[in-house]
Design a protein around this motif. Structure first.
Motif, PDB file in Angstrom:
ATOM      1  N   VAL A  31       0.645  -0.972   0.532  1.00  0.00           N
ATOM      2  CA  VAL A  31       0.070  -0.374  -0.357  1.00  0.00           C
ATOM      3  C   VAL A  31       0.692   1.194   0.212  1.00  0.00           C
ATOM      4  N   LEU A  32       1.665   1.304   1.142  1.00  0.00           N
ATOM      5  CA  LEU A  32       2.225   2.326   0.674  1.00  0.00           C
ATOM      6  C   LEU A  32       3.100   2.438  -0.185  1.00  0.00           C
ATOM      7  N   ARG A  33       4.097   2.160  -1.458  1.00  0.00           N
ATOM      8  CA  ARG A  33       4.894   1.905  -3.017  1.00  0.00           C
ATOM      9  C   ARG A  33       3.148   2.388  -3.455  1.00  0.00           C
ATOM     10  N   ARG A  34       2.214   2.169  -3.314  1.00  0.00           N
ATOM     11  CA  ARG A  34       0.906   2.220  -4.317  1.00  0.00           C
ATOM     12  C   ARG A  34       0.784   3.445  -4.071  1.00  0.00           C
ATOM     13  N   LEU A  35       0.682   4.678  -2.621  1.00  0.00           N
ATOM     14  CA  LEU A  35       0.112   5.183  -2.738  1.00  0.00           C
ATOM     15  C   LEU A  35       1.931   6.373  -2.646  1.00  0.00           C
ATOM     16  N   ARG A  36       2.714   5.922  -2.928  1.00  0.00           N
ATOM     17  CA  ARG A  36       4.061   6.492  -3.070  1.00  0.00           C
ATOM     18  C   ARG A  36       4.350   7.182  -5.267  1.00  0.00           C
ATOM     19  N   ALA A  37       3.654   5.803  -5.635  1.00  0.00           N
ATOM     20  CA  ALA A  37       3.511   6.479  -6.598  1.00  0.00           C
ATOM     21  C   ALA A  37       2.284   6.568  -7.520  1.00  0.00           C
ATOM     22  N   ARG A  38       1.518   6.830  -6.301  1.00  0.00           N
ATOM     23  CA  ARG A  38       0.094   7.446  -6.335  1.00  0.00           C
ATOM     24  C   ARG A  38       0.562   9.322  -6.589  1.00  0.00           C
ATOM     25  N   VAL A  39       0.872   9.512  -5.333  1.00  0.00           N
ATOM     26  CA  VAL A  39       0.664  11.136  -5.283  1.00  0.00           C
ATOM     27  C   VAL A  39       2.449  11.784  -4.966  1.00  0.00           C
ATOM     28  N   GLY A  40       3.692  10.882  -4.836  1.00  0.00           N
ATOM     29  CA  GLY A  40       5.002  11.164  -4.996  1.00  0.00           C
ATOM     30  C   GLY A  40       4.992  11.812  -3.848  1.00  0.00           C
ATOM     31  N   ASP A  41       5.841  12.973  -3.468  1.00  0.00           N
ATOM     32  CA  ASP A  41       6.065  13.938  -2.274  1.00  0.00           C
ATOM     33  C   ASP A  41       5.046  14.679  -2.551  1.00  0.00           C
ATOM     34  N   ARG A  42       3.903  15.057  -2.502  1.00  0.00           N
ATOM     35  CA  ARG A  42       3.196  15.750  -2.067  1.00  0.00           C
ATOM     36  C   ARG A  42       2.200  15.523  -1.077  1.00  0.00           C
ATOM     37  N   LEU A  43       2.546  14.405  -0.321  1.00  0.00           N
ATOM     38  CA  LEU A  43       1.745  14.469   0.696  1.00  0.00           C
ATOM     39  C   LEU A  43       2.726  13.468   1.841  1.00  0.00           C
ATOM     40  N   THR A  44       2.437  13.247   2.824  1.00  0.00           N
ATOM     41  CA  THR A  44       3.346  13.126   3.519  1.00  0.00           C
ATOM     42  C   THR A  44       3.068  11.754   3.847  1.00  0.00           C
ATOM     43  N   LEU A  45       3.381  10.653   3.721  1.00  0.00           N
ATOM     44  CA  LEU A  45       3.148   9.212   3.746  1.00  0.00           C
ATOM     45  C   LEU A  45       4.005   8.733   5.280  1.00  0.00           C
ATOM     46  N   VAL A  46       2.905   8.440   6.225  1.00  0.00           N
ATOM     47  CA  VAL A  46       3.451   7.194   7.196  1.00  0.00           C
ATOM     48  C   VAL A  46       2.911   6.039   7.279  1.00  0.00           C
ATOM     49  N   SER A  47       4.334   5.254   7.365  1.00  0.00           N
ATOM     50  CA  SER A  47       4.319   3.539   6.815  1.00  0.00           C
ATOM     51  C   SER A  47       4.079   2.807   8.005  1.00  0.00           C
ATOM     52  N   VAL A  48       2.678   2.283   8.998  1.00  0.00           N
ATOM     53  CA  VAL A  48       2.848   1.341   9.903  1.00  0.00           C
ATOM     54  C   VAL A  48       2.228  -0.516   8.889  1.00  0.00           C
ATOM     55  N   GLY A  49       2.552  -0.594  10.291  1.00  0.00           N
ATOM     56  CA  GLY A  49       2.235  -2.302   9.838  1.00  0.00           C
ATOM     57  C   GLY A  49       3.460  -3.076   9.965  1.00  0.00           C
ATOM     58  N   GLY A  50       3.586  -4.190  10.572  1.00  0.00           N
ATOM     59  CA  GLY A  50       4.468  -5.234  10.170  1.00  0.00           C
ATOM     60  C   GLY A  50       5.871  -4.773  10.726  1.00  0.00           C
ATOM     61  N   VAL A  51       6.166  -3.760  11.509  1.00  0.00           N
ATOM     62  CA  VAL A  51       7.583  -2.850  11.814  1.00  0.00           C
ATOM     63  C   VAL A  51       8.342  -3.638  12.941  1.00  0.00           C
ATOM     64  N   GLU A  52       9.598  -4.718  12.808  1.00  0.00           N
ATOM     65  CA  GLU A  52       9.725  -5.203  13.879  1.00  0.00           C
ATOM     66  C   GLU A  52      11.094  -4.913  14.082  1.00  0.00           C
ATOM     67  N   ASN A  53      11.772  -4.348  12.886  1.00  0.00           N
ATOM     68  CA  ASN A  53      13.356  -3.588  13.464  1.00  0.00           C
ATOM     69  C   ASN A  53      14.032  -2.596  12.483  1.00  0.00           C
ATOM     70  N   VAL A  54      15.042  -2.545  12.986  1.00  0.00           N
ATOM     71  CA  VAL A  54      16.083  -1.289  11.600  1.00  0.00           C
ATOM     72  C   VAL A  54      15.031  -1.364  10.147  1.00  0.00           C
ATOM     73  N   ASP A  55      15.679  -2.846  10.138  1.00  0.00           N
ATOM     74  CA  ASP A  55      15.457  -2.946   8.518  1.00  0.00           C
ATOM     75  C   ASP A  55      14.001  -2.896   7.977  1.00  0.00           C
ATOM     76  N   ASP A  56      12.739  -2.618   8.702  1.00  0.00           N
ATOM     77  CA  ASP A  56      12.251  -2.480   8.084  1.00  0.00           C
ATOM     78  C   ASP A  56      11.386  -1.342   8.273  1.00  0.00           C
TER      79      ASP A  56
END
Length: 350
Positions: free
Chosen positions: A272-297
Motif C-alpha cells: 500500500v505504501l508503494r502504491r501511494l508513493r507512486a500515486r502522490v509522489g512527495d505531495r503528501l506525507t506518507l506514514v507507514s505502519v504495519g509489521g514493522v519489527e526492526n531497523v531493516d523494516d
C-alpha cells in the motif's frame, strides 16, 4: 533479558491486563520529572542525522509509536523518553465509551502478531483534552487519532468527528481521522470517497482554523482494494490534506474476530505504501505502519517513500528500549551510506 521475561512470564498473563499495567507504570513515570528527563537524555533520539520535518512539524527521529497504546493521552511523555520520535495517542472518540466486551486482546506469539477487538475504549475527547493541556516536561511530538463514537449513526459521523476535532486539534501537533478500524460497526464504510469527502472537509475546516493550523492526515485500512487506495489518495490531494497513514489492522485472517497487527501485515502494508508513493509522489506525507519489527523494516519503508514510520506490536515482542535501539541503528546506517540526513533515504527506491 526482555525476551526471556516475555517468554517465561509475560506471555502467560492476560494481554489486556499487561497492557493496562504498562500504561499505568508509564503514566506514573510521566509524573516523575527528574527520572523522566534522565531517561529522555539517555534514550530519546538526539543524533542530528535522524531529524525529519513533515507538514511543518519537526521530529527528532522518523520512528514513532502508532495509535492504540496510549488511548487516553496519559503517558506520551514517558513513551517519548523511551526513544520514540513521536507518539500518536488514541483512538479518541467524542464521547467516552467502554469498548467491546472482554476478552478483546490476543497475542499470536509464533506469528509475532496480535489480534484486537478493543472497540475504541477511551474516556472521551474532553478528558483527553485536559491531559493534553498539561505542560510537557520533556519534548514530545504528539499526534491525536480520532474516531467515531460507536452509538453515533453513520449519517451523523461527520459531526461526531468535528466535536472531537474542536477539542483536540488545537492541542495536537497533528490530527488523524481514523476511518479504518474494523472494531466499530460500519466505520470502514466511511472510507468510501462519497462518504469520506464531507467528513474530511468538515474536520479540515476545524484543523485549519486552529491558531497554528493543525496538520490533518487520514488513516486507511490494508484491506482496501487498490482502486480504492488510489481514490483515497486522490481525495487527500483534492482536499489539501497533509498526509496518509497506511495501514491499520487487517481482518483478512483466521482466528479470533478483530484486527490483526504485527508480522503478517508486513507485506500488504508495504504494498500500500508503494502504491501511494507512486500515486502522490512527495505531495503528501506518507506514514507507514504495519509489521514493522526492526531497523531493516524502518529503512525499507523510508526507501519506499515513507517520511515517518510507526510501530506498536513490535514493541510488545522487542521490549521497552526497542525504539531507542532502532533509532541508534538507523543513524549508523545513514552514515554508512554517506548520508548527512535520514531524509536522503526517503523515496530512493519508490
Amino acid at each position: 533479558m526482555y525476551r526471556l521475561l516475555f517468554s517465561q512470564v509475560l506471555r502467560h498473563f492476560d494481554a489486556e491486563a499487561v497492557h493496562h499495567a504498562t500504561v499505568r507504570a508509564l503514566t506514573l513515570l510521566s509524573a516523575l520529572p527528574l527520572f523522566k528527563r534522565l531517561l529522555h537524555r539517555m534514550l530519546a533520539p538526539s543524533d542530528p542525522v535522524l531529524r525529519v520535518s513533515a507538514f511543518g512539524v519537526h521530529f527528532p527521529g522518523p520512528f514513532g509509536l502508532a495509535a492504540g497504546f496510549d488511548k487516553d493521552a496519559s503517558c506520551a511523555e514517558a513513551v517519548s523518553a523511551l526513544g520514540f520520535g513521536h507518539v500518536e495517542v488514541g483512538t479518541i472518540t467524542a464521547h467516552a465509551q467502554p469498548g467491546n466486551p472482554r476478552p478483546r486482546l490476543f497475542r499470536l506469539v509464533p506469528q509475532r502478531a496480535v489480534i484486537n477487538r478493543m472497540g475504541f475504549n477511551n474516556n472521551g475527547a474532553a478528558a483527553a483534552a485536559r491531559r493534553l493541556k498539561r505542560t510537557r516536561g520533556v519534548p514530545v511530538v504528539v499526534g491525536v487519532n480520532i474516531g467515531k463514537t460507536k452509538v453515533v449513526p453513520e449519517a451523523e459521523a461527520a459531526g461526531d468527528y468535528v466535536t472531537s476535532a474542536k477539542l483536540l486539534a488545537p492541542l495536537a501537533d497533528y490530527l488523524v481521522v481514523n476511518v479504518s478500524s474494523p472494531n466499530t460497526p460500519g466505520l470502514r464504510n466511511l472510507q468510501a470517497v462519497e462518504l469520506l469527502r464531507p467528513l474530511l472537509a468538515a474536520v479540515k475546516d476545524v484543523a485549519d482554523g486552529t491558531p497554528r493550523r493543525t496538520p490533518l492526515l487520514v488513516k486507511i485500512a490494508p484491506d482496501l482494494a487498490d482502486d480504492d487506495v488510489d481514490a483515497v489518495a486522490d481525495l487527500a490531494l483534492e482536499l489539501g490534506l497533509d498526509g496518509i497513514i497506511a495501514t491499520n489492522t487487517t481482518i483478512k485472517h483466521s482466528g479470533e474476530t478483530g484486527g490483526l497487527s504485527g508480522r503478517p501485515l508486513k507485506e500488504r502494508s508495504l504494498e500500500v505504501l508503494r502504491r501511494l508513493r507512486a500515486r502522490v509522489g512527495d505531495r503528501l506525507t506518507l506514514v507507514s505502519v504495519g509489521g514493522v519489527e526492526n531497523v531493516d523494516d524502518v529503512w525499507e519503508r523510508l526507501l519506499a517513500g515513507a517520511t515517518l514510520v510507526q510501530g506498536y506490536t513490535g514493541w510488545i515482542y522487542n521490549g521497552p528500549f526497542w525504539a531507542s535501539r532502532v533509532h541508534r541503528q538507523l543513524a549508523r546506517r545513514a552514515r554508512k551510506h554517506g548520508m548527512k540526513s535520514i531524509t536522503e533515504a526517503i523515496g530512493r527506491t519508490a
